[in-house]
Design a protein around this motif. Structure first.
Motif, PDB file in Angstrom:
ATOM      1  N   LEU A  48       0.832  -1.210   0.000  1.00 31.14           N
ATOM      2  CA  LEU A  48       0.000   0.000   0.000  1.00 31.14           C
ATOM      3  C   LEU A  48       0.863   1.254   0.000  1.00 31.14           C
ATOM      4  CD1 LEU A  48      -2.830  -1.049   2.470  1.00 31.14           C
ATOM      5  CD2 LEU A  48      -2.954  -0.884  -0.029  1.00 31.14           C
ATOM      6  N   ASN A  49       1.999   1.197   0.664  1.00 34.07           N
ATOM      7  CA  ASN A  49       2.929   2.317   0.639  1.00 34.07           C
ATOM      8  C   ASN A  49       3.421   2.560  -0.789  1.00 34.07           C
ATOM      9  OD1 ASN A  49       4.493   4.387   1.937  1.00 34.07           O
ATOM     10  ND2 ASN A  49       6.284   3.071   1.681  1.00 34.07           N
ATOM     11  N   LYS A  50       3.708   1.459  -1.521  1.00 38.09           N
ATOM     12  CA  LYS A  50       4.120   1.573  -2.931  1.00 38.09           C
ATOM     13  C   LYS A  50       3.013   2.211  -3.774  1.00 38.09           C
ATOM     14  CE  LYS A  50       6.663  -2.422  -3.614  1.00 38.09           C
ATOM     15  NZ  LYS A  50       6.944  -3.663  -4.298  1.00 38.09           N
ATOM     16  N   VAL A  51       1.783   1.806  -3.509  1.00 40.18           N
ATOM     17  CA  VAL A  51       0.633   2.375  -4.224  1.00 40.18           C
ATOM     18  C   VAL A  51       0.546   3.873  -3.953  1.00 40.18           C
ATOM     19  CG1 VAL A  51      -1.908   2.416  -4.306  1.00 40.18           C
ATOM     20  CG2 VAL A  51      -0.688   0.218  -4.335  1.00 40.18           C
ATOM     21  N   ALA A  52       0.675   4.255  -2.681  1.00 35.88           N
ATOM     22  CA  ALA A  52       0.611   5.673  -2.314  1.00 35.88           C
ATOM     23  C   ALA A  52       1.746   6.465  -2.949  1.00 35.88           C
ATOM     24  CB  ALA A  52       0.643   5.821  -0.789  1.00 35.88           C
ATOM     25  N   GLU A  53       2.942   5.919  -2.921  1.00 33.06           N
ATOM     26  CA  GLU A  53       4.095   6.605  -3.526  1.00 33.06           C
ATOM     27  C   GLU A  53       3.928   6.743  -5.037  1.00 33.06           C
ATOM     28  OE1 GLU A  53       6.610   8.224  -2.294  1.00 33.06           O
ATOM     29  OE2 GLU A  53       6.210   7.742  -0.198  1.00 33.06           O
ATOM     30  N   THR A  54       3.364   5.731  -5.675  1.00 29.57           N
ATOM     31  CA  THR A  54       3.111   5.794  -7.120  1.00 29.57           C
ATOM     32  C   THR A  54       2.089   6.891  -7.421  1.00 29.57           C
ATOM     33  OG1 THR A  54       3.619   3.446  -7.367  1.00 29.57           O
ATOM     34  CG2 THR A  54       2.329   4.476  -9.130  1.00 29.57           C
ATOM     35  N   ALA A  55       1.017   6.943  -6.643  1.00 30.49           N
ATOM     36  CA  ALA A  55      -0.006   7.976  -6.835  1.00 30.49           C
ATOM     37  C   ALA A  55       0.588   9.373  -6.613  1.00 30.49           C
ATOM     38  CB  ALA A  55      -1.183   7.739  -5.903  1.00 30.49           C
ATOM     39  N   ARG A  56       1.417   9.518  -5.583  1.00 30.17           N
ATOM     40  CA  ARG A  56       2.057  10.816  -5.317  1.00 30.17           C
ATOM     41  C   ARG A  56       2.926  11.231  -6.502  1.00 30.17           C
ATOM     42  NH1 ARG A  56       6.711  12.242  -4.526  1.00 30.17           N
ATOM     43  NH2 ARG A  56       7.516  10.195  -4.013  1.00 30.17           N
ATOM     44  N   LYS A  57       3.704  10.296  -6.996  1.00 33.19           N
ATOM     45  CA  LYS A  57       4.594  10.552  -8.136  1.00 33.19           C
ATOM     46  C   LYS A  57       3.788  10.998  -9.365  1.00 33.19           C
ATOM     47  CE  LYS A  57       7.844   7.951 -11.016  1.00 33.19           C
ATOM     48  NZ  LYS A  57       8.467   6.627 -11.170  1.00 33.19           N
ATOM     49  N   LEU A  58       2.602  10.395  -9.546  1.00 30.16           N
ATOM     50  CA  LEU A  58       1.764  10.715 -10.699  1.00 30.16           C
ATOM     51  C   LEU A  58       0.892  11.954 -10.475  1.00 30.16           C
ATOM     52  CD1 LEU A  58       0.638   7.084 -11.588  1.00 30.16           C
ATOM     53  CD2 LEU A  58       2.301   8.497 -12.838  1.00 30.16           C
ATOM     54  N   GLY A  59       0.833  12.425  -9.223  1.00 30.11           N
ATOM     55  CA  GLY A  59       0.010  13.591  -8.907  1.00 30.11           C
ATOM     56  C   GLY A  59      -1.479  13.298  -8.921  1.00 30.11           C
ATOM     57  N   ILE A  60      -1.849  12.086  -8.498  1.00 29.04           N
ATOM     58  CA  ILE A  60      -3.254  11.684  -8.481  1.00 29.04           C
ATOM     59  C   ILE A  60      -3.655  11.267  -7.071  1.00 29.04           C
ATOM     60  CG2 ILE A  60      -3.227  10.973 -10.904  1.00 29.04           C
ATOM     61  CD1 ILE A  60      -2.984   8.049  -9.973  1.00 29.04           C
ATOM     62  N   LEU A  61      -4.953  11.177  -6.815  1.00 36.83           N
ATOM     63  CA  LEU A  61      -5.411  10.709  -5.514  1.00 36.83           C
ATOM     64  C   LEU A  61      -5.725   9.222  -5.599  1.00 36.83           C
ATOM     65  CD1 LEU A  61      -8.860  10.427  -5.176  1.00 36.83           C
ATOM     66  CD2 LEU A  61      -8.565  12.779  -5.910  1.00 36.83           C
ATOM     67  N   VAL A  62      -5.929   8.615  -4.441  1.00 35.05           N
ATOM     68  CA  VAL A  62      -6.284   7.203  -4.365  1.00 35.05           C
ATOM     69  C   VAL A  62      -7.699   7.104  -3.825  1.00 35.05           C
ATOM     70  CG1 VAL A  62      -5.794   4.960  -3.297  1.00 35.05           C
ATOM     71  CG2 VAL A  62      -3.908   6.445  -3.999  1.00 35.05           C
ATOM     72  N   ILE A  63      -8.536   6.348  -4.533  1.00 31.37           N
ATOM     73  CA  ILE A  63      -9.877   6.031  -4.060  1.00 31.37           C
ATOM     74  C   ILE A  63      -9.813   4.602  -3.542  1.00 31.37           C
ATOM     75  CG2 ILE A  63     -12.308   5.755  -4.675  1.00 31.37           C
ATOM     76  CD1 ILE A  63     -11.733   7.803  -6.978  1.00 31.37           C
ATOM     77  N   ALA A  64     -10.034   4.443  -2.247  1.00 35.75           N
ATOM     78  CA  ALA A  64      -9.897   3.130  -1.602  1.00 35.75           C
ATOM     79  C   ALA A  64     -11.271   2.547  -1.294  1.00 35.75           C
ATOM     80  CB  ALA A  64      -9.077   3.268  -0.315  1.00 35.75           C
ATOM     81  N   GLY A  65     -11.587   1.434  -1.923  1.00 34.24           N
ATOM     82  CA  GLY A  65     -12.812   0.707  -1.609  1.00 34.24           C
ATOM     83  C   GLY A  65     -12.515  -0.283  -0.504  1.00 34.24           C
ATOM     84  N   GLU A  66     -13.059  -0.030   0.682  1.00 35.42           N
ATOM     85  CA  GLU A  66     -12.741  -0.858   1.848  1.00 35.42           C
ATOM     86  C   GLU A  66     -13.998  -1.416   2.502  1.00 35.42           C
ATOM     87  OE1 GLU A  66     -10.086   1.508   4.287  1.00 35.42           O
ATOM     88  OE2 GLU A  66      -8.518   1.413   2.760  1.00 35.42           O
ATOM     89  N   ALA A  67     -14.925  -1.906   1.680  1.00 38.07           N
ATOM     90  CA  ALA A  67     -16.176  -2.465   2.198  1.00 38.07           C
ATOM     91  C   ALA A  67     -15.939  -3.678   3.094  1.00 38.07           C
ATOM     92  CB  ALA A  67     -17.102  -2.844   1.047  1.00 38.07           C
ATOM     93  N   TYR A  68     -14.897  -4.427   2.809  1.00 37.23           N
ATOM     94  CA  TYR A  68     -14.601  -5.641   3.567  1.00 37.23           C
ATOM     95  C   TYR A  68     -13.509  -5.398   4.612  1.00 37.23           C
ATOM     96  CZ  TYR A  68     -17.356  -8.046   0.054  1.00 37.23           C
ATOM     97  OH  TYR A  68     -18.378  -8.451  -0.758  1.00 37.23           O
ATOM     98  N   ASP A  69     -13.410  -4.180   5.111  1.00 41.93           N
ATOM     99  CA  ASP A  69     -12.289  -3.764   5.954  1.00 41.93           C
ATOM    100  C   ASP A  69     -11.984  -4.652   7.152  1.00 41.93           C
ATOM    101  OD1 ASP A  69     -14.568  -2.929   7.319  1.00 41.93           O
ATOM    102  OD2 ASP A  69     -13.786  -0.951   7.794  1.00 41.93           O
ATOM    103  N   ASN A  70     -12.944  -5.257   7.763  1.00 42.77           N
ATOM    104  CA  ASN A  70     -12.659  -6.106   8.924  1.00 42.77           C
ATOM    105  C   ASN A  70     -13.089  -7.548   8.711  1.00 42.77           C
ATOM    106  OD1 ASN A  70     -11.451  -4.426  11.168  1.00 42.77           O
ATOM    107  ND2 ASN A  70     -13.117  -3.132  10.456  1.00 42.77           N
ATOM    108  N   LEU A  71     -13.204  -7.942   7.462  1.00 38.58           N
ATOM    109  CA  LEU A  71     -13.578  -9.320   7.130  1.00 38.58           C
ATOM    110  C   LEU A  71     -12.450  -9.945   6.327  1.00 38.58           C
ATOM    111  CD1 LEU A  71     -17.255  -8.610   6.020  1.00 38.58           C
ATOM    112  CD2 LEU A  71     -16.504  -9.574   8.192  1.00 38.58           C
ATOM    113  N   THR A  72     -11.342 -10.162   6.983  1.00 35.61           N
ATOM    114  CA  THR A  72     -10.171 -10.671   6.278  1.00 35.61           C
ATOM    115  C   THR A  72      -9.784 -12.049   6.795  1.00 35.61           C
ATOM    116  OG1 THR A  72      -8.672  -9.597   7.835  1.00 35.61           O
ATOM    117  CG2 THR A  72      -9.285  -8.351   5.867  1.00 35.61           C
TER     118      THR A  72
END
Length: 158
Positions: A48-72
């Protein structure tokens, strides 16, 4: 809209190299679903850190779908994307229907993680608010039930 691949050999991680290749001057955001459905993948903190760093580098935001956040399942601990809000603006969508096992209610929420105020300055927050003031359309009995559901759910339920 462009689709990036997930890498099955890496536990269904986002192919961040492909995201960089696909992005252009019209790219505004990337969407990541974590935990994943139907693959059941749970992204690691490092990924996820890599994803965030990639988005920062590209100048875009991240939309996180976390419907299953505590069902892992499995040994990878769930990490919410919002912890990377200092790196890149995050819009997180969550759902009551999965976590509280009430399918069909279709009640979602949207939370911003953007301590640097980029979403506010760019007008994204005003656009979201404007849309929701026109039509958010949750069923009224669901709205009335939410406070009790949130207050009365025992911790051992999770």
């Amino acid at each position: 809209m462009r689709h990036y691949d997930l890498l099955p050999e890496k536990g269904w991680e986002v192919d961040v190299d492909a995201v960089e290749t696909l992005a252009d001057e019209n790219t505004a955001a990337m969407v990541i679903i974590n935990p994943g459905n139907p693959c059941g993948n749970v992204c690691s903190y490092e990924h996820l850190n890599k994803v965030a760093e990639t988005a920062r580098k590209l100048g875009i935001l991240v939309i996180a779908g976390e419907a299953y956040d505590n069902l892992t399942f499995g040994s990878t601990p769930y990490v919410p994307m919002r912890v990377f809000g200092l790196t890149v603006p995050i819009l997180t969508m969550g759902s009551i229907s999965k976590r509280w096992i009430v399918p069909g209610w279709r009640l979602w929420w949207l939370v911003t993680s953007d301590p640097n105020g980029i979403l506010q300055k760019s007008g994204v927050i005003d656009s979201i608010t404007g849309f929701l003031n026109i039509s958010s359309d949750p069923t009224t009995f669901i709205q009335a039930a939410i406070p009790q559901i949130l207050e009365n759910t025992k911790e051992d339920f999770f």
